[in-house]
Design a protein around this motif. Sequence first.
Motif, PDB file in Angstrom:
ATOM      1  N   LYS A  69       0.832  -1.207   0.000  1.00 20.90           N
ATOM      2  CA  LYS A  69       0.000   0.000   0.000  1.00 20.90           C
ATOM      3  C   LYS A  69       0.865   1.256   0.000  1.00 20.90           C
ATOM      4  CE  LYS A  69      -3.789   2.264   2.497  1.00 20.90           C
ATOM      5  NZ  LYS A  69      -4.674   2.361   1.313  1.00 20.90           N
ATOM      6  N   GLU A  70       1.910   1.254   0.819  1.00 18.22           N
ATOM      7  CA  GLU A  70       2.807   2.402   0.866  1.00 18.22           C
ATOM      8  C   GLU A  70       3.596   2.537  -0.431  1.00 18.22           C
ATOM      9  OE1 GLU A  70       5.303   2.259   4.292  1.00 18.22           O
ATOM     10  OE2 GLU A  70       3.628   2.120   5.703  1.00 18.22           O
ATOM     11  N   ALA A  71       4.008   1.410  -1.005  1.00 16.55           N
ATOM     12  CA  ALA A  71       4.774   1.455  -2.245  1.00 16.55           C
ATOM     13  C   ALA A  71       3.963   2.036  -3.395  1.00 16.55           C
ATOM     14  CB  ALA A  71       5.264   0.060  -2.604  1.00 16.55           C
ATOM     15  N   LEU A  72       2.655   1.768  -3.397  1.00 16.98           N
ATOM     16  CA  LEU A  72       1.801   2.206  -4.504  1.00 16.98           C
ATOM     17  C   LEU A  72       1.225   3.603  -4.301  1.00 16.98           C
ATOM     18  CD1 LEU A  72      -0.204  -1.088  -5.215  1.00 16.98           C
ATOM     19  CD2 LEU A  72       1.678  -0.143  -6.552  1.00 16.98           C
ATOM     20  N   ALA A  73       1.378   4.169  -3.128  1.00 21.74           N
ATOM     21  CA  ALA A  73       0.761   5.469  -2.826  1.00 21.74           C
ATOM     22  C   ALA A  73       1.317   6.552  -3.746  1.00 21.74           C
ATOM     23  CB  ALA A  73       1.013   5.835  -1.367  1.00 21.74           C
ATOM     24  N   GLY A  74       0.427   7.152  -4.517  1.00 25.00           N
ATOM     25  CA  GLY A  74       0.807   8.292  -5.346  1.00 25.00           C
ATOM     26  C   GLY A  74       1.509   7.969  -6.635  1.00 25.00           C
ATOM     27  N   VAL A  75       1.665   6.676  -6.984  1.00 29.10           N
ATOM     28  CA  VAL A  75       2.348   6.336  -8.237  1.00 29.10           C
ATOM     29  C   VAL A  75       1.333   6.169  -9.364  1.00 29.10           C
ATOM     30  CG1 VAL A  75       4.148   5.137  -6.923  1.00 29.10           C
ATOM     31  CG2 VAL A  75       2.324   3.814  -8.000  1.00 29.10           C
ATOM     32  N   GLU A  76       1.795   6.369 -10.588  1.00 28.50           N
ATOM     33  CA  GLU A  76       0.945   6.167 -11.758  1.00 28.50           C
ATOM     34  C   GLU A  76       1.446   5.030 -12.639  1.00 28.50           C
ATOM     35  OE1 GLU A  76       0.394   9.783 -13.899  1.00 28.50           O
ATOM     36  OE2 GLU A  76      -0.611  10.799 -12.242  1.00 28.50           O
ATOM     37  N   GLN A  77       2.721   4.654 -12.472  1.00 26.68           N
ATOM     38  CA  GLN A  77       3.288   3.532 -13.225  1.00 26.68           C
ATOM     39  C   GLN A  77       3.831   2.499 -12.241  1.00 26.68           C
ATOM     40  OE1 GLN A  77       4.981   6.699 -13.926  1.00 26.68           O
ATOM     41  NE2 GLN A  77       3.451   7.283 -15.438  1.00 26.68           N
ATOM     42  N   VAL A  78       3.519   1.236 -12.515  1.00 26.08           N
ATOM     43  CA  VAL A  78       4.034   0.153 -11.686  1.00 26.08           C
ATOM     44  C   VAL A  78       4.718  -0.869 -12.587  1.00 26.08           C
ATOM     45  CG1 VAL A  78       1.814  -1.062 -11.712  1.00 26.08           C
ATOM     46  CG2 VAL A  78       3.482  -1.590  -9.935  1.00 26.08           C
ATOM     47  N   ILE A  79       5.908  -1.290 -12.184  1.00 19.84           N
ATOM     48  CA  ILE A  79       6.670  -2.289 -12.930  1.00 19.84           C
ATOM     49  C   ILE A  79       6.469  -3.623 -12.238  1.00 19.84           C
ATOM     50  CG2 ILE A  79       8.893  -2.867 -13.947  1.00 19.84           C
ATOM     51  CD1 ILE A  79       7.782   0.009 -14.603  1.00 19.84           C
ATOM     52  N   LEU A  80       5.831  -4.566 -12.922  1.00 20.99           N
ATOM     53  CA  LEU A  80       5.506  -5.866 -12.354  1.00 20.99           C
ATOM     54  C   LEU A  80       6.634  -6.832 -12.707  1.00 20.99           C
ATOM     55  CD1 LEU A  80       3.135  -7.095 -10.769  1.00 20.99           C
ATOM     56  CD2 LEU A  80       2.123  -7.775 -12.951  1.00 20.99           C
ATOM     57  N   ALA A  81       7.513  -7.108 -11.717  1.00 18.40           N
ATOM     58  CA  ALA A  81       8.723  -7.895 -11.964  1.00 18.40           C
ATOM     59  C   ALA A  81       8.738  -9.137 -11.082  1.00 18.40           C
ATOM     60  CB  ALA A  81       9.963  -7.046 -11.713  1.00 18.40           C
ATOM     61  N   VAL A  82       7.666  -9.908 -11.161  1.00 13.65           N
ATOM     62  CA  VAL A  82       7.577 -11.154 -10.402  1.00 13.65           C
ATOM     63  C   VAL A  82       7.417 -12.308 -11.393  1.00 13.65           C
ATOM     64  CG1 VAL A  82       6.580 -10.037  -8.378  1.00 13.65           C
ATOM     65  CG2 VAL A  82       5.061 -10.952 -10.151  1.00 13.65           C
ATOM     66  N   PRO A  83       7.749 -13.545 -10.988  1.00 17.96           N
ATOM     67  CA  PRO A  83       7.587 -14.685 -11.896  1.00 17.96           C
ATOM     68  C   PRO A  83       6.139 -14.852 -12.348  1.00 17.96           C
ATOM     69  CG  PRO A  83       8.911 -15.283  -9.983  1.00 17.96           C
ATOM     70  CD  PRO A  83       8.348 -13.925  -9.697  1.00 17.96           C
ATOM     71  N   THR A  84       5.974 -15.478 -13.500  1.00 16.31           N
ATOM     72  CA  THR A  84       4.632 -15.671 -14.065  1.00 16.31           C
ATOM     73  C   THR A  84       3.687 -16.327 -13.076  1.00 16.31           C
ATOM     74  OG1 THR A  84       5.682 -15.954 -16.227  1.00 16.31           O
ATOM     75  CG2 THR A  84       3.383 -16.604 -16.047  1.00 16.31           C
ATOM     76  N   LYS A  85       4.166 -17.320 -12.333  1.00 14.44           N
ATOM     77  CA  LYS A  85       3.292 -18.058 -11.421  1.00 14.44           C
ATOM     78  C   LYS A  85       2.813 -17.199 -10.246  1.00 14.44           C
ATOM     79  CE  LYS A  85       6.898 -20.135  -8.494  1.00 14.44           C
ATOM     80  NZ  LYS A  85       7.452 -21.416  -8.020  1.00 14.44           N
ATOM     81  N   ALA A  86       3.477 -16.065  -9.977  1.00 18.87           N
ATOM     82  CA  ALA A  86       3.096 -15.198  -8.858  1.00 18.87           C
ATOM     83  C   ALA A  86       2.258 -14.008  -9.285  1.00 18.87           C
ATOM     84  CB  ALA A  86       4.350 -14.707  -8.140  1.00 18.87           C
ATOM     85  N   ILE A  87       2.035 -13.840 -10.575  1.00 20.22           N
ATOM     86  CA  ILE A  87       1.392 -12.616 -11.065  1.00 20.22           C
ATOM     87  C   ILE A  87      -0.035 -12.468 -10.557  1.00 20.22           C
ATOM     88  CG2 ILE A  87       0.402 -11.604 -13.174  1.00 20.22           C
ATOM     89  CD1 ILE A  87       3.110 -12.080 -14.492  1.00 20.22           C
TER      90      ILE A  87
END
Length: 350
Positions: A69-87
């Motif tokens: 929640k804190e990491a996403l606060a106020g951001v407009e772009q998110v880089i999703l860098a987790v393995p396919t099985k965790a998406i």
Amino acid sequence: MKVKEKVAVIGAGSWGTALAMVLADNGHEVRLWAHNEARIKEINEQHTNQQYLPDIKLPANIKGYSSLKEALAGVEQVILAVPTKAIREVLGLMKECQEQPLVIVHVSKGIEPNTLLRISEMIEEEMPDGLYKDIVVLSGPSHAEEVSLRHPTTVTVSSKNMAAAELIQDLFMNQHFRVYTNADLIGVEIGGALKNIIALAAGISDGLGYGDNAKAALITRGLAEIARLGTKMGANPLTFSGLTGIGDLIVTCTSVHSRNWRAGNMLGKGHKLEEVLDKMGMVVEGVRTTKAAHQLSDKYEVNMPITDALYQILFQDQDPKAAVDELMARMKKREMEDLVNIHSETLTEE
């Protein structure tokens, strides 16, 4: 002058951390999220991530977060860098705490078995329309280790909305990290995912003690398999002669940095799959993707002999040397037949 953004990078593995460094070099405020609180403490206090990028000093404008929640606060772009099985799991967590619609950039390379969905399709399925603005894929020949050393690297971004792709191009591009755009979203995702299968096969070949002749054959014939399937799925065949096709194949099939090559190399030397995965300590996307590609070849009735041989090695306990021998003993055919067929199918669809 580049606009400085707040950007969240979800996943503090080697690739997520390396991309966070690119963004930080561009002056952005980077929030790097991971479950592991000890790793986050190390990132914030030592400015290192020794497990994934040993001896690399992280820029001070990367801040680690264990709270999504804190990491996403106020951001407009998110880089999703987790393995396919965790998406799907991570997207579920994001839905519960994000404040506004996001541009989601996925940087993993895989296909989901059974559903046979590409990662962008998984995101569309998991995220309601109001929770994302656009979906962008970033892919290409890029080892995290070299990116973290600021060695020259070139990648591609693609999206259904090319304005979004250009936004992400601007976000990442600098003198060390060159970014192209490509409108062929299907081709970029398929090329990035299936090259891991061929890298596993190349590693097996090297592990068996075969030479460069065999590996060159695997790369070129592997590219033909990727193009056959990708074209059937709606990709532009020209994409596979670019960065996310032959470019990604070269870097992944020929380097000790490639975890798929390393896993294949151990298989070729006689280690069992469970032992290999345990020793790697990181996700080997090609294993899961082989299962998905095997299912896709059946669905689209596409001949994929290298994929089939690898499937037998991974999931049917086939001896690697016997599988290679069977590949070499296949019926004769004309080399250009694949290219002619792909070109003819493309013209027919047009």
